[in-house]
Design a protein around this motif. Structure first.
Motif, short mmCIF file in Angstrom:
data_model
loop_
_atom_site.label_atom_id
_atom_site.label_comp_id
_atom_site.label_asym_id
_atom_site.label_seq_id
_atom_site.Cartn_x
_atom_site.Cartn_y
_atom_site.Cartn_z
N GLY A 9 0.80 -1.22 0.00
CA GLY A 9 0.00 0.00 0.00
C GLY A 9 0.83 1.27 0.00
O GLY A 9 0.36 2.34 0.36
N PRO B 184 2.36 -0.21 17.23
CA PRO B 184 1.00 0.24 16.95
C PRO B 184 0.99 1.65 16.36
O PRO B 184 1.96 2.40 16.49
N VAL B 185 -0.13 1.97 15.70
CA VAL B 185 -0.19 3.22 14.96
C VAL B 185 0.06 4.46 15.82
O VAL B 185 0.76 5.37 15.38
N SER C 145 -2.99 -11.56 10.84
CA SER C 145 -3.83 -10.61 10.11
C SER C 145 -3.05 -10.12 8.88
O SER C 145 -1.99 -10.61 8.57
N ARG C 146 -3.62 -9.19 8.16
CA ARG C 146 -2.88 -8.59 7.05
C ARG C 146 -1.75 -7.74 7.63
O ARG C 146 -1.79 -7.36 8.79
N PRO C 147 -0.72 -7.45 6.80
CA PRO C 147 0.40 -6.69 7.36
C PRO C 147 -0.05 -5.31 7.85
O PRO C 147 -0.95 -4.70 7.28
N ILE C 148 0.55 -4.88 8.92
CA ILE C 148 0.36 -3.52 9.42
C ILE C 148 0.87 -2.56 8.34
O ILE C 148 1.86 -2.86 7.69
N PRO C 149 0.19 -1.44 8.14
CA PRO C 149 0.68 -0.51 7.11
C PRO C 149 2.08 -0.02 7.47
O PRO C 149 2.42 0.14 8.64
#
Lengths: 462, 462
Positions: A162, A250-251, A282-286
């Motif tokens: 992304g 984390p974000v 889960s899907r990769p962290i952005p």
């Protein structure tokens, strides 16, 4: 007159044999400075060789400055030929690599299973590149990397991470170590670099070998502590999957770091996304780069883990202001990856082979992770273990709460034929983990063998 | 409750679309910190999607820290999500390379004729390596370079340069620039490096980019002046064929430099033997390394000139004391050349293909040199020219004595479609050549075209 032994049967021409022998005499001082050489005619008669041969040998000695010539007087040994004496030390043969000791199981972390690599596909693409590009492969590669490869990386980053960048921002280089050399030159040695502690200790050596000042910054459960950055103005991070603790940042912490970077001009975050491909839950962290609105994140990745360590290809994405600086100052550097490898990798990415390879390897590694976890949880060790870092990457951490210290755990495992790695090796000098924790890399061990390996650990530790 | 537009036909799963849209709202401040998200059930009903989809999206937001959850109360937007505003500058697309202007003839020096390269042989060896080594090519290369390649280089150095070293002393790297990075780390930044003036100006940039102090040392007719070394403790040299003046350093000067190095511990000579293969008149002058009795010479060479610039393979030979230091401190660096290229080059050397290639190219280049010299000597320019540097390499120097300054000569030639290079570009700032001198590289121009090129120079300069 000295007699030189010449061998007419040798592959070395006579003139060269003669030239070498006279040179030896000069170097050894047998023919001292100022001494006159025999005339060409006389030496030729003496050695029963042609005068041309002597003339060629003398000519070479003259050209190299071993002798001088004076018109109508002949050739003289050069006077100032100070030959330094041979050094007195006896060079000892240096051992190339320490011998690998023999372990039944080695839970090392810096390994990928090359069996997963689709070698026949790679070989087929290599052959196609040889045929299609032919001698265009000989042209000098673009300093930043071949356009085809940068475009393939751009489109991979967009589709799978992304991250939206232009191919022009991508710099290809011979592995992440090489890219770090470049980056430290670009960002400068006069700033303070913050590194994660614990972290990849080789980084400390690389930054220091490049003359940069480093600061070890402690982590908490959310990753690197932004409040401890002090005088640092660049931070090296593994936010997707911290090495070696496996913490995913984390974000909010990411935002805090981006905010920190935005506060002062010239601050940068170096995001090493080294194994973002291997994520199981889960899907990769952005990526941090995806959240970067201020052009403060330098994104770094390599194909060493996702493909094979023998392909020395890494890349970095430079923010626009740094890119301009890079082009101004470092376009002088030649490309560091052969054109051929760049095109083969570009095709590997474009054809979807990379994507299929990653998804297949992810399954293989997930199977090994599950087998290892199963073996640990079913073993008598289970009550003494706290397992972390299972969401991603190719290793886990186990905290062993049986009262033994880290060094003892490592030693006892070794005595039972199993190599495990203590977490403290990843700490900067002067700091260490709170508890005895081991790293277990599982990428190099087949699923069906974990039972046995864990059995040996039980024997060692219980 | 906000309505999110989801596209069931998209390849992106619904949960991921929803996750992205909510994330956008949070980043944009539309959903402020502390705001409660709609319950999973209500949002699912509102959007006509399954509750699982909402749950997965919320789970991802939770994992990444965009939202927090409170038992039985639901999900809340994280409070400290300080999103830095987008930077105010508009990144300008940076031009990748300056556009090449159009010349009829370009006498550039940094070119080799890739037509000379036996590409079909190389491709055949490449295919054989792919087949024979197969997936062993995926294993990490030895940090110093593959044993086969180092052995092939060792035997080449002995046979063709008379240099006797062990394969263990050879370090393979991704081109000479990479090797210089390594070498500066090994020798240290805190010493003064002497560089030839005139010389290869890129070297000054490379040393300075690596944080090393450099001193420009003047040359005389025998090469670098050893009496001007002052506080330098390492010297970078091109003794076989000085770049760009073509001076071949005679043996007495070599001895003087070796003597200088032997006088103090830690002094080193870095011998760059960059184009020793292309020598037309006599046999090559022995390398400084061949005369090195005190382990003070670091020998450096690359295959960029002798094979093709796209193969990023260079090597250096370290004296024993430095080798021990290298192994101790820098074995941590991974190899910088792909395993595949190393094995292909090793076979190219072993099979004799390299030797045949060099001898064939030497003839081609000799033919071009002769054609250029012939064209110059027969032209009306001849009385104004003094020609130097014709014994070796791939360029000559012409001193032009028609009263015009260097800049004028370059400009007038350009106006007539010919690109020539002034010698002053190779001087360190503050110094310049005594007379207007041009470099003419002839490797990239076909023999039959020199007549025309020289004709244009006559038109420009007479």
């Amino acid at each position: 007159m000295r007699t030189y032994m010449l061998d007419p049967a040798s592959r070395t021409p006579l003139y060269e044999q003669l030239y070498r022998l006279i040179r030896q005499d000069i170097s050894a001082g047998i023919l001292p400075g100022g001494e006159r050489l025999p005339s060409k005619r006389r030496l030729a008669q003496h050695l029963k060789i042609s005068q041309i041969t002597v003339e060629t040998a003398y000519g070479q000695l003259l050209a190299e400055g071993y002798v001088t010539s004076a018109p109508r007087r002949g050739y003289f040994v050069q006077r100032d030929l100070a030959v330094p004496p041979r050094a007195s030390f006896v060079p000892r043969p240096v051992q190339e690599r320490p011998a690998e000791s023999c372990f039944l199981f080695d839970f090392k972390t810096n390994i990928v299973d090359t069996d997963c690599f689709p070698f026949s596909t790679w070989a087929r693409l290599s052959r196609a590149v040889l045929t299609d590009y032919a001698d265009r492969l000989l042209l000098e590669a673009a300093p930043q990397g071949e356009a085809e490869l940068r475009e393939a990386i751009r489109s991979y980053l967009l589709a799978f991470r992304g991250i939206e960048v232009s191919a022009g921002q991508i710099v290809v280089g011979a592995g992440s170590e090489y890219l770090l050399h470049l980056l430290i030159q670009l960002l400068g040695r006069d700033r303070v670099y913050a590194l994660e502690n614990p972290g990849y200790q080789k980084l400390y050596q690389i930054f220091e070998a490049n003359g940069a000042t480093v600061r070890a910054i402690a982590l908490d459960s959310k990753g690197l502590r932004a409040d401890l950055l002090g005088d640092a103005s660049a931070v090296y991070l593994t936010p997707s999957h911290h090495f070696p603790t496996g913490v995913v940042m984390p974000v909010p912490r990411r935002m805090q770091l981006l905010q920190w970077a935005a506060e002062q001009p010239g601050r940068y975050l170096i995001e090493d996304d080294y194994d973002s491909e291997f994520r199981y839950a889960s899907r990769p962290i952005p990526a941090l780069k995806e959240l970067d609105r201020q052009e403060r994140v330098i994104y770094l990745n390599t194909f060493a883990k996702s493909l094979a360590p023998s392909l020395r290809i890494g890349y970095m994405v430079l923010p626009e202001p740094l890119l301009a600086e890079y082009r101004r100052r470092y376009s002088l550097y030649a490309a560091s990856v052969p054109t051929f490898e760049q095109h083969t990798l570009a095709r590997f990415l474009e054809s979807g082979a990379f994507e299929r390879h990653i998804s297949r390897s992810r399954n293989v590694y997930k199977g090994r992770l599950d087998a290892l976890l199963e073996a640990l949880r079913q073993s008598p060790l289970a009550p003494f273990l706290e397992i972390r870092g299972i969401e991603a990457g190719l290793h886990i951490l186990i905290r062993v709460k049986n009262g033994l210290r880290e060094e003892e755990l490592v030693r006892l495992a070794a005595e039972n034929g199993v190599r495990v790695y203590g977490l403290s090796a990843y700490y900067a000098p002067g700091s260490r983990p709170e508890s005895a924790t081991m790293l277990l890399g599982y990428a190099g061990i087949a699923s069906e063998r974990f039972q046995e390996a864990v059995g040996l650990l039980c024997k060692a530790w219980l």
